[in-house]
Design a protein around this motif. Structure first.
Motif, PDB file in Angstrom:
ATOM      1  N   CYS A 167       0.825  -1.220   0.000  1.00 29.61           N
ATOM      2  CA  CYS A 167       0.000   0.000   0.000  1.00 29.61           C
ATOM      3  C   CYS A 167       0.854   1.262   0.000  1.00 29.61           C
ATOM      4  CB  CYS A 167      -0.949   0.006   1.197  1.00 29.61           C
ATOM      5  SG  CYS A 167      -2.101  -1.373   1.202  1.00 29.61           S
ATOM      6  N   ALA A 168       1.988   1.233  -0.715  1.00 30.69           N
ATOM      7  CA  ALA A 168       2.894   2.378  -0.873  1.00 30.69           C
ATOM      8  C   ALA A 168       3.548   2.811   0.434  1.00 30.69           C
ATOM      9  CB  ALA A 168       2.173   3.556  -1.526  1.00 30.69           C
ATOM     10  N   GLN A 169       3.547   1.945   1.440  1.00 29.24           N
ATOM     11  CA  GLN A 169       4.250   2.213   2.686  1.00 29.24           C
ATOM     12  C   GLN A 169       5.581   1.466   2.671  1.00 29.24           C
ATOM     13  OE1 GLN A 169       1.625   1.159   5.897  1.00 29.24           O
ATOM     14  NE2 GLN A 169       0.156   2.754   5.417  1.00 29.24           N
ATOM     15  N   ARG A 170       6.634   2.148   3.099  1.00 29.83           N
ATOM     16  CA  ARG A 170       7.978   1.577   3.010  1.00 29.83           C
ATOM     17  C   ARG A 170       8.769   1.865   4.272  1.00 29.83           C
ATOM     18  NH1 ARG A 170       6.287   3.707  -1.768  1.00 29.83           N
ATOM     19  NH2 ARG A 170       6.272   2.260  -3.525  1.00 29.83           N
ATOM     20  N   GLU A 171       9.926   1.220   4.375  1.00 26.04           N
ATOM     21  CA  GLU A 171      10.828   1.525   5.478  1.00 26.04           C
ATOM     22  C   GLU A 171      12.200   1.854   4.896  1.00 26.04           C
ATOM     23  OE1 GLU A 171      10.245  -1.628   8.496  1.00 26.04           O
ATOM     24  OE2 GLU A 171       8.875  -0.161   9.389  1.00 26.04           O
ATOM     25  N   TRP A 172      12.885   2.776   5.574  1.00 25.71           N
ATOM     26  CA  TRP A 172      14.171   3.275   5.130  1.00 25.71           C
ATOM     27  C   TRP A 172      15.241   2.914   6.147  1.00 25.71           C
ATOM     28  CZ3 TRP A 172      14.847   7.090   0.966  1.00 25.71           C
ATOM     29  CH2 TRP A 172      13.665   7.397   0.298  1.00 25.71           C
ATOM     30  N   LEU A 173      16.453   2.715   5.658  1.00 29.81           N
ATOM     31  CA  LEU A 173      17.625   2.544   6.520  1.00 29.81           C
ATOM     32  C   LEU A 173      18.489   3.785   6.374  1.00 29.81           C
ATOM     33  CD1 LEU A 173      19.641   0.939   8.292  1.00 29.81           C
ATOM     34  CD2 LEU A 173      20.542  -0.052   6.165  1.00 29.81           C
ATOM     35  N   VAL A 174      18.743   4.456   7.484  1.00 26.89           N
ATOM     36  CA  VAL A 174      19.574   5.658   7.462  1.00 26.89           C
ATOM     37  C   VAL A 174      21.047   5.226   7.440  1.00 26.89           C
ATOM     38  CG1 VAL A 174      20.189   7.776   8.680  1.00 26.89           C
ATOM     39  CG2 VAL A 174      17.826   6.949   8.719  1.00 26.89           C
ATOM     40  N   VAL A 175      21.803   5.787   6.512  1.00 25.15           N
ATOM     41  CA  VAL A 175      23.206   5.394   6.372  1.00 25.15           C
ATOM     42  C   VAL A 175      24.179   6.520   6.701  1.00 25.15           C
ATOM     43  CG1 VAL A 175      22.622   3.638   4.653  1.00 25.15           C
ATOM     44  CG2 VAL A 175      23.306   5.924   3.893  1.00 25.15           C
ATOM     45  N   SER A 176      23.670   7.737   6.903  1.00 25.46           N
ATOM     46  CA  SER A 176      24.539   8.873   7.223  1.00 25.46           C
ATOM     47  C   SER A 176      23.857   9.778   8.233  1.00 25.46           C
ATOM     48  CB  SER A 176      24.881   9.689   5.978  1.00 25.46           C
ATOM     49  OG  SER A 176      25.620   8.936   5.046  1.00 25.46           O
ATOM     50  N   GLY A 177      24.650  10.435   9.062  1.00 28.43           N
ATOM     51  CA  GLY A 177      24.107  11.386  10.018  1.00 28.43           C
ATOM     52  C   GLY A 177      23.917  10.786  11.396  1.00 28.43           C
ATOM     53  N   SER A 178      23.284  11.551  12.274  1.00 27.98           N
ATOM     54  CA  SER A 178      23.143  11.142  13.674  1.00 27.98           C
ATOM     55  C   SER A 178      22.224   9.943  13.856  1.00 27.98           C
ATOM     56  CB  SER A 178      22.614  12.324  14.510  1.00 27.98           C
ATOM     57  OG  SER A 178      21.338  12.729  14.057  1.00 27.98           O
ATOM     58  N   HIS A 179      21.374   9.649  12.871  1.00 29.58           N
ATOM     59  CA  HIS A 179      20.463   8.503  12.964  1.00 29.58           C
ATOM     60  C   HIS A 179      20.992   7.284  12.205  1.00 29.58           C
ATOM     61  CE1 HIS A 179      17.434  11.035  14.841  1.00 29.58           C
ATOM     62  NE2 HIS A 179      17.581  11.916  13.866  1.00 29.58           N
ATOM     63  N   LEU A 194       7.943  10.798   7.745  1.00 28.17           N
ATOM     64  CA  LEU A 194       8.774   9.678   8.140  1.00 28.17           C
ATOM     65  C   LEU A 194       8.999   9.754   9.649  1.00 28.17           C
ATOM     66  CD1 LEU A 194       9.848  10.425   5.046  1.00 28.17           C
ATOM     67  CD2 LEU A 194      11.488   8.654   5.627  1.00 28.17           C
ATOM     68  N   ALA A 195       9.094   8.594  10.295  1.00 29.71           N
ATOM     69  CA  ALA A 195       9.306   8.550  11.739  1.00 29.71           C
ATOM     70  C   ALA A 195      10.143   7.322  12.071  1.00 29.71           C
ATOM     71  CB  ALA A 195       7.976   8.488  12.478  1.00 29.71           C
ATOM     72  N   PRO A 196      10.971   7.394  13.117  1.00 27.98           N
ATOM     73  CA  PRO A 196      11.781   6.230  13.484  1.00 27.98           C
ATOM     74  C   PRO A 196      10.912   5.057  13.901  1.00 27.98           C
ATOM     75  CG  PRO A 196      11.902   7.932  15.175  1.00 27.98           C
ATOM     76  CD  PRO A 196      11.200   8.543  14.003  1.00 27.98           C
ATOM     77  N   ARG A 197      11.312   3.870  13.488  1.00 25.56           N
ATOM     78  CA  ARG A 197      10.604   2.653  13.896  1.00 25.56           C
ATOM     79  C   ARG A 197      11.007   2.322  15.335  1.00 25.56           C
ATOM     80  NH1 ARG A 197       9.083  -2.251  11.278  1.00 25.56           N
ATOM     81  NH2 ARG A 197       7.964  -3.471  12.853  1.00 25.56           N
ATOM     82  N   PRO A 198      10.067   2.387  16.286  1.00 30.19           N
ATOM     83  CA  PRO A 198      10.439   2.175  17.683  1.00 30.19           C
ATOM     84  C   PRO A 198      10.566   0.700  18.043  1.00 30.19           C
ATOM     85  CG  PRO A 198       8.108   2.658  17.527  1.00 30.19           C
ATOM     86  CD  PRO A 198       8.658   2.755  16.125  1.00 30.19           C
ATOM     87  N   GLY A 199      11.509   0.416  18.932  1.00 34.37           N
ATOM     88  CA  GLY A 199      11.642  -0.918  19.489  1.00 34.37           C
ATOM     89  C   GLY A 199      10.801  -1.057  20.738  1.00 34.37           C
ATOM     90  N   PRO A 200      10.874  -2.193  21.425  1.00 33.77           N
ATOM     91  CA  PRO A 200      10.082  -2.405  22.642  1.00 33.77           C
ATOM     92  C   PRO A 200      10.333  -1.358  23.715  1.00 33.77           C
ATOM     93  CG  PRO A 200      11.026  -4.470  21.868  1.00 33.77           C
ATOM     94  CD  PRO A 200      11.652  -3.387  21.051  1.00 33.77           C
ATOM     95  N   ASP A 201      11.550  -0.805  23.754  1.00 36.69           N
ATOM     96  CA  ASP A 201      11.879   0.201  24.761  1.00 36.69           C
ATOM     97  C   ASP A 201      11.569   1.622  24.301  1.00 36.69           C
ATOM     98  OD1 ASP A 201      13.814   0.528  22.844  1.00 36.69           O
ATOM     99  OD2 ASP A 201      15.530   0.230  24.189  1.00 36.69           O
ATOM    100  N   GLY A 202      10.988   1.750  23.101  1.00 42.56           N
ATOM    101  CA  GLY A 202      10.628   3.060  22.590  1.00 42.56           C
ATOM    102  C   GLY A 202      11.722   3.742  21.800  1.00 42.56           C
ATOM    103  N   ARG A 203      12.943   3.218  21.863  1.00 46.43           N
ATOM    104  CA  ARG A 203      14.043   3.830  21.116  1.00 46.43           C
ATOM    105  C   ARG A 203      14.025   3.338  19.676  1.00 46.43           C
ATOM    106  NH1 ARG A 203      19.384   2.873  24.624  1.00 46.43           N
ATOM    107  NH2 ARG A 203      18.555   0.744  24.540  1.00 46.43           N
ATOM    108  N   PRO A 204      14.572   4.133  18.744  1.00 49.12           N
ATOM    109  CA  PRO A 204      14.581   3.716  17.334  1.00 49.12           C
ATOM    110  C   PRO A 204      15.294   2.380  17.143  1.00 49.12           C
ATOM    111  CG  PRO A 204      15.148   6.030  17.527  1.00 49.12           C
ATOM    112  CD  PRO A 204      15.135   5.485  18.917  1.00 49.12           C
ATOM    113  N   LEU A 205      14.715   1.526  16.328  1.00 49.96           N
ATOM    114  CA  LEU A 205      15.310   0.221  16.045  1.00 49.96           C
ATOM    115  C   LEU A 205      16.508   0.362  15.112  1.00 49.96           C
ATOM    116  CD1 LEU A 205      12.399  -2.302  15.368  1.00 49.96           C
ATOM    117  CD2 LEU A 205      14.130  -2.479  17.158  1.00 49.96           C
ATOM    118  N   ALA A 206      17.587  -0.283  15.474  1.00 52.64           N
ATOM    119  CA  ALA A 206      18.726  -0.398  14.573  1.00 52.64           C
ATOM    120  C   ALA A 206      18.464  -1.562  13.617  1.00 52.64           C
ATOM    121  CB  ALA A 206      20.009  -0.624  15.354  1.00 52.64           C
ATOM    122  N   PHE A 207      19.216  -1.594  12.517  1.00 51.47           N
ATOM    123  CA  PHE A 207      18.975  -2.605  11.486  1.00 51.47           C
ATOM    124  C   PHE A 207      19.009  -4.020  12.051  1.00 51.47           C
ATOM    125  CE2 PHE A 207      20.532  -5.733   8.451  1.00 51.47           C
ATOM    126  CZ  PHE A 207      19.598  -5.616   7.434  1.00 51.47           C
TER     127      PHE A 207
END
Length: 237
Positions: A167-179, A194-207
């Motif tokens: 449905c035209a929804q996607r996820e991005w991997l940040v490769v440069s910068g503070s994120h 766009l918004a960070p994908r949160p993990g169980p602890d609420g922090r952005p998920l790393a790859f």
């Protein structure tokens, strides 16, 4: 430690196709549990030289130890391939990423689109207009301006599209910068930024956590213990 995280992952992914409920995992009909062959060190070096940036460590190791894309969250990790001597990612919307700008820092989620353009501050509502035609014209102008601002190339500099949720929804991997190294959800098709994908602890998920959380959920689903939602989150039976 990064190397160890991926040591048995390829075998675990490929084993899932034999599970009786493997087709119940969201997106499995797309990737069919197939992983691309891993990249060699020379191939990875050539890829990074062409895009002008060193990829995040967990993603680099995934490419070297697990595969250059394939089975993964939603409809799978977009594969990176060399076509006529040039490296790039392939998939539905992969070309939304500007590979010439991957070395630029991914922007902080600002400036806010409303601050960039006051016209976006308030979305037109039908009850604010006397005539339907006036409302439709105002909404069309707002929608066009919203797309111009939200889909400006600079809003996704320093990131690649990593998978398609449907449905035209996607996820991005940040490769440069503070994120760098984190996964961001893209729901702009639904008028959200766009918004960070949160993990169980609420922090952005790393790859790495994003992929391995999906794998653990997929294994439970394939065993008939629970189902997975499009983004890989668990859905209780």
């Amino acid at each position: 430690m990064t190397e160890q995280r991926w040591a048995d992952v390829r075998r675990r992914v490929e084993a899932l196709r034999a599970f009786p409920a493997a087709d119940e995992v969201f997106g499995a009909s797309g990737h069919r549990w197939v992983l691309e062959q891993p990249l060699g060190q020379a191939e990875l070096a050539e890829l990074e030289a062409q895009v002008g940036v060193r990829l995040p460590e967990e993603f680099r190791t995934f490419l070297l130890r697990v595969g250059a894309g394939g089975a993964g969250p939603a409809y799978g990790v977009f594969p990176v391939r060399r076509v006529r001597g040039r490296w790039g990612w392939e998939g539905d919307g992969a070309d939304m990423a500007d590979l010439s700008r991957l070395a630029e820092p991914f922007p902080e989620r600002g400036p806010d689109p409303d601050a960039v353009d006051p016209l976006l501050a308030e979305r037109p509502e039908e009850e604010d207009f006397d005539e339907v035609e006036e409302f439709e014209n105002a909404f069309e102008a707002w929608d066009e301006r919203w797309e111009d601002v939200m889909f400006a190339p600079g809003r996704t500099a320093g990131a690649i599209v990593i998978c398609h949720l449907g449905c035209a929804q996607r996820e991005w991997l940040v490769v440069s910068g503070s994120h760098r190294g984190t996964i961001w959800s893209d729901h702009r098709v639904d008028d959200a930024d766009l918004a960070p994908r949160p993990g169980p602890d609420g922090r952005p998920l790393a790859f790495g956590d994003w992929y391995l959380d999906w794998l653990r959920d997929a294994e439970r689903t394939a065993r008939g213990e629970e189902r997975t939602a499009p983004g890989g989150s668990r859905v209780p039976e």
